[in-house]
Design an enzyme around this catalytic site. Structure first.
Site, PDB file in Angstrom:
ATOM      1  N   GLU A  98       0.836  -1.202   0.000  1.00 29.58           N
ATOM      2  CA  GLU A  98       0.000   0.000   0.000  1.00 29.58           C
ATOM      3  C   GLU A  98       0.867   1.245   0.000  1.00 29.58           C
ATOM      4  O   GLU A  98       1.972   1.239   0.551  1.00 29.58           O
ATOM      5  CB  GLU A  98      -0.869   0.016   1.270  1.00 29.58           C
ATOM      6  CG  GLU A  98      -2.314  -0.395   1.042  1.00 29.58           C
ATOM      7  CD  GLU A  98      -3.164   0.703   0.399  1.00 29.58           C
ATOM      8  OE1 GLU A  98      -2.625   1.564  -0.318  1.00 29.58           O
ATOM      9  OE2 GLU A  98      -4.380   0.684   0.623  1.00 29.58           O
ATOM     10  N   ASP A  99       0.359   2.320  -0.580  1.00 29.30           N
ATOM     11  CA  ASP A  99       1.076   3.592  -0.515  1.00 29.30           C
ATOM     12  C   ASP A  99       0.950   4.213   0.875  1.00 29.30           C
ATOM     13  O   ASP A  99       1.940   4.411   1.570  1.00 29.30           O
ATOM     14  CB  ASP A  99       0.571   4.553  -1.607  1.00 29.30           C
ATOM     15  CG  ASP A  99      -0.951   4.745  -1.615  1.00 29.30           C
ATOM     16  OD1 ASP A  99      -1.663   4.133  -0.792  1.00 29.30           O
ATOM     17  OD2 ASP A  99      -1.447   5.528  -2.460  1.00 29.30           O
ATOM     18  N   ASP A 102      -4.257   5.284   6.037  1.00 26.29           N
ATOM     19  CA  ASP A 102      -4.803   6.499   6.648  1.00 26.29           C
ATOM     20  C   ASP A 102      -5.821   6.057   7.709  1.00 26.29           C
ATOM     21  O   ASP A 102      -5.459   5.746   8.834  1.00 26.29           O
ATOM     22  CB  ASP A 102      -5.415   7.333   5.519  1.00 26.29           C
ATOM     23  CG  ASP A 102      -5.875   8.704   5.950  1.00 26.29           C
ATOM     24  OD1 ASP A 102      -5.278   9.279   6.858  1.00 26.29           O
ATOM     25  OD2 ASP A 102      -6.844   9.224   5.348  1.00 26.29           O
ATOM     26  N   PHE A 151      -1.826  16.196   3.744  1.00 21.41           N
ATOM     27  CA  PHE A 151      -2.111  15.459   2.513  1.00 21.41           C
ATOM     28  C   PHE A 151      -0.850  15.392   1.676  1.00 21.41           C
ATOM     29  O   PHE A 151      -0.242  16.399   1.357  1.00 21.41           O
ATOM     30  CB  PHE A 151      -3.259  16.107   1.739  1.00 21.41           C
ATOM     31  CG  PHE A 151      -3.827  15.168   0.721  1.00 21.41           C
ATOM     32  CD1 PHE A 151      -4.762  14.209   1.096  1.00 21.41           C
ATOM     33  CD2 PHE A 151      -3.386  15.201  -0.596  1.00 21.41           C
ATOM     34  CE1 PHE A 151      -5.254  13.298   0.174  1.00 21.41           C
ATOM     35  CE2 PHE A 151      -3.877  14.290  -1.529  1.00 21.41           C
ATOM     36  CZ  PHE A 151      -4.814  13.341  -1.138  1.00 21.41           C
ATOM     37  N   ARG A 164       1.481  12.059  -9.350  1.00 23.97           N
ATOM     38  CA  ARG A 164       2.001  10.704  -9.107  1.00 23.97           C
ATOM     39  C   ARG A 164       3.434  10.551  -9.619  1.00 23.97           C
ATOM     40  O   ARG A 164       4.177   9.706  -9.146  1.00 23.97           O
ATOM     41  CB  ARG A 164       1.127   9.659  -9.822  1.00 23.97           C
ATOM     42  CG  ARG A 164      -0.282   9.518  -9.273  1.00 23.97           C
ATOM     43  CD  ARG A 164      -0.930   8.250  -9.825  1.00 23.97           C
ATOM     44  NE  ARG A 164      -2.377   8.240  -9.724  1.00 23.97           N
ATOM     45  CZ  ARG A 164      -3.061   7.814  -8.656  1.00 23.97           C
ATOM     46  NH1 ARG A 164      -2.425   7.403  -7.595  1.00 23.97           N
ATOM     47  NH2 ARG A 164      -4.375   7.824  -8.659  1.00 23.97           N
TER      48      ARG A 164
HETATM   49  P1  IMP Z   1      -7.690   4.574   4.126  1.00 25.27           P
HETATM   50  O1  IMP Z   1      -8.685   3.567   3.648  1.00 25.27           O
HETATM   51  O2  IMP Z   1      -8.337   5.736   4.830  1.00 25.27           O
HETATM   52  O3  IMP Z   1      -6.583   3.963   4.958  1.00 25.27           O
HETATM   53  O4  IMP Z   1      -7.087   5.252   2.849  1.00 25.27           O
HETATM   54  C1  IMP Z   1      -6.100   4.692   2.150  1.00 25.27           C
HETATM   55  C2  IMP Z   1      -5.973   5.277   0.754  1.00 25.27           C
HETATM   56  O5  IMP Z   1      -6.341   6.648   0.691  1.00 25.27           O
HETATM   57  C3  IMP Z   1      -4.530   5.209   0.365  1.00 25.27           C
HETATM   58  O6  IMP Z   1      -4.226   3.987  -0.259  1.00 25.27           O
HETATM   59  C4  IMP Z   1      -4.387   6.384  -0.574  1.00 25.27           C
HETATM   60  O7  IMP Z   1      -4.674   5.994  -1.894  1.00 25.27           O
HETATM   61  C5  IMP Z   1      -5.424   7.381  -0.100  1.00 25.27           C
HETATM   62  N1  IMP Z   1      -4.777   8.431   0.715  1.00 25.27           N
HETATM   63  C6  IMP Z   1      -4.823   8.581   2.057  1.00 25.27           C
HETATM   64  N2  IMP Z   1      -4.089   9.640   2.455  1.00 25.27           N
HETATM   65  C7  IMP Z   1      -3.552  10.149   1.331  1.00 25.27           C
HETATM   66  C8  IMP Z   1      -2.665  11.255   1.088  1.00 25.27           C
HETATM   67  O8  IMP Z   1      -2.188  11.975   1.982  1.00 25.27           O
HETATM   68  N3  IMP Z   1      -2.323  11.479  -0.207  1.00 25.27           N
HETATM   69  C9  IMP Z   1      -2.778  10.714  -1.236  1.00 25.27           C
HETATM   70  N4  IMP Z   1      -3.599   9.665  -1.056  1.00 25.27           N
HETATM   71  C10 IMP Z   1      -3.988   9.397   0.218  1.00 25.27           C
HETATM   72 MG    MG Z   2      -5.339   7.257  -3.996  1.00 23.29          MG
END
Ligand code: IMP
Ligand code: MG
Length: 176
Positions: A98-99, A102, A151, A164
């Site tokens: 995963e990137d 959050d 962000f 990206r």
């Molecule tokens: P989660 O389900 O809230 O954990 O969100 C995860 C996904 O939200 C990540 O895989 C990202 O693609 C996107 N995301 C969350 N924070 C950021 C950020 O700061 N920048 C870009 N994408 C984000």
């Molecule tokens: Mg994304």
């Protein structure tokens, strides 16, 4: 977008150095495994490309695409499975790449989905952990960097599909 709206958080060299360490740990842990590195599209594609080149045990590669975020900088809360891996995950030791983690919602959903599909084991490797924003608890087995808030864009991460391609990770100060 003015340059003053972006602040550099991680430069290319820092990212690469950390990836070498992650690759060493993963190679040690999966020496005897049946490893499938599964990248979460689209955000993980740059990280994944560098990570697999730092791993020196046999592995298969595939991708899965889900979305929880719509266009902007906040989550919709729902997960949609947009594309499934072409390799059947059954019997594989899956390393989910995963990137950013959050809220944890996406990874929690993916872990349950992969277990459901018959994966032998599922672990998580994330480039960035935003632990302070967690609402859904997840264990991150391999974590690149912990970054509390803001962000982030670049190195695969987008804002409205832009940025990206940046080789570094920046804090975008005014995402709207
Ligand atoms: P989660 O389900 O809230 O954990 O969100 C995860 C996904 O939200 C990540 O895989 C990202 O693609 C996107 N995301 C969350 N924070 C950021 C950020 O700061 N920048 C870009 N994408 C984000
Ligand atoms: Mg994304």
């Amino acid at each position: 977008m003015e340059d003053t709206d972006r602040e550099i958080i991680l430069d290319a060299l820092s990212i690469q150095k950390r990836i070498v360490q992650l690759g060493e740990a993963i190679s040690r842990d999966y020496a005897a495994g049946n490893l499938l590195v599964l990248g979460v599209l689209k955000g993980a594609f740059v990280f994944m490309a560098d990570l697999v080149r730092a791993i020196d045990v046999p592995l298969a590669i595939d991708f899965i695409q889900v979305s929880s975020y719509g266009k902007g900088a906040s989550s919709s809360g729902d997960i949609i499975l947009r594309s499934t891996p072409t390799i059947a995950v059954q019997g594989y030791d899956v390393l989910l790449v995963e990137d950013i983690i959050d809220s944890g919602l996406t990874v929690q959903w993916l872990m349950a989905h992969l277990a459901d599909q018959g994966a032998n084991s599922v672990k998580v490797c994330a480039l960035i952990d935003k632990a302070e924003r967690r609402t859904h608890p997840v264990q991150i087995d391999y974590c690149g960097f912990s970054i509390p808030q803001g962000f982030l864009v670049g190195y695969g991460l987008d804002f409205n599909e832009q940025y990206r391609n940046l080789p570094i990770i920046c804090h975008l100060k005014n995402p709207v």
